[in-house]
Design an enzyme around this catalytic site. Sequence first.
Site, short mmCIF file in Angstrom:
data_model
loop_
_atom_site.label_atom_id
_atom_site.label_comp_id
_atom_site.label_asym_id
_atom_site.label_seq_id
_atom_site.Cartn_x
_atom_site.Cartn_y
_atom_site.Cartn_z
CB SER A 143 13.94 21.37 -15.63
OG SER A 143 13.10 22.49 -15.70
CE LYS A 164 12.91 18.03 -11.29
NZ LYS A 164 11.67 18.26 -12.06
CG HIS A 204 -1.75 -1.23 1.36
ND1 HIS A 204 -2.90 -1.46 0.63
CD2 HIS A 204 -1.54 -2.33 2.13
CE1 HIS A 204 -3.39 -2.66 0.98
NE2 HIS A 204 -2.59 -3.20 1.86
CD GLU A 223 9.12 10.85 -15.59
OE1 GLU A 223 9.11 11.31 -14.44
OE2 GLU A 223 9.25 11.57 -16.60
#
Length: 398
Positions: free
Chosen positions: A277, A283, A155, A290
């Site tokens: 970024s 970043k 969870h 992804e």
Amino acid sequence: MRLWDKGIDPDAMVAEFTAGNDPEIDLEILQFDCQASAAHARMLKSLNIFDQVELDGIITELDAIRKEALAGTVTIPPEMEDCHTYVEDRLTRVLGEPGRKIHTARSRNDQVLTAVRLYEKDRLEKIRESLSILSRSLESFSRKHSDIPMPGYTHTRRAMPYSAGLWAGCFLEALADDLTIVASVAALIDRSPLGTGAGYGVPMEIDREMTARELGFAGLLENSSYAQLTRGKYEAAVLHALFQVMLDLNRMASDIILFSSAEFGFFILPEKLCTGSSIMPQKKNPDLLELVRARLHLISSCEIQVRGLISNLTSGYHRDIQLSKEPVIRAFRITLDCLAVMTKIFTEMSVDREACQKALTPEVFATARAYELVRQGIPFREAYRRVAAELNAAAKDS
């Protein structure tokens, strides 16, 4: 030239719409059409349709086309519709009469089926090879980090301790299942459709066993009508196998994205495998992962597309099935690319032992504490409640 040309020019819109983007898509299967045509030509030679000189010319020209296809130097004109027309037209232009004989004892239906099956067999073998390479990379990662403890999660909350090695090992076993699934589908499709014509055989004696052997098929699709029904059905099975592979890559990617974030810090992605970024200088984004995660859903959409195309069709061939080639070709490209990416990730990624150790807070050992009490003779449910009470009291005190 069109294989179905009877001397009446179709409306330009009809020709363009029915061909679609096959002239581009078929470049992927052109080499396999040449392979199948060569086997078919040898079979026709055994029936005295070709003499040896004609056969030699056919084989030489098919080999030239195949090499050009592999080099990426072939362009199929839109008016030729597909690679099958391109091959027959070129054989006819270069060789004359032998080119006009090559389509004896076959239909474009079984010609397409055969080329697509050979393509799928080849790509499934590449998937198998890529899975094996990823498995070796994952196994090396697992051995290297087998003794680094880290919390397991249920969870998305800390649950019980395990290790970076056990984490990697679970995906290693998943890849073993994927190899089994891929092998099963490869065995399913490993039957030759060549010689089944448009679904009703051909009205002459031919040697289908010969062409099946020539092409490396394990056997034949015996029923000529069923051969047509496998188109789309087998593609859906192939796509489902690729979905299973991508599902495991998706989960790997999701874990690594989470565990390499600053909030966890368990895994370290080298900066060269990250992107930046345009506005935030700090970043280091896990874009590769992804996109692997997202591409599972592209494979799913390919499978859904093919399943939809083949639903509610009567037996026999329907032009709907033409549209099943593109999603299969697309799915193979995506899956092979993603396997290469994940191999690179596991080759370069490292584990932060200190961050993993720090995350092993007392509650992660709650189950182990309960079993210590069990070993002392306390019933498990009582032990469970005692440990829960201890943790609640500690939380209040803090």
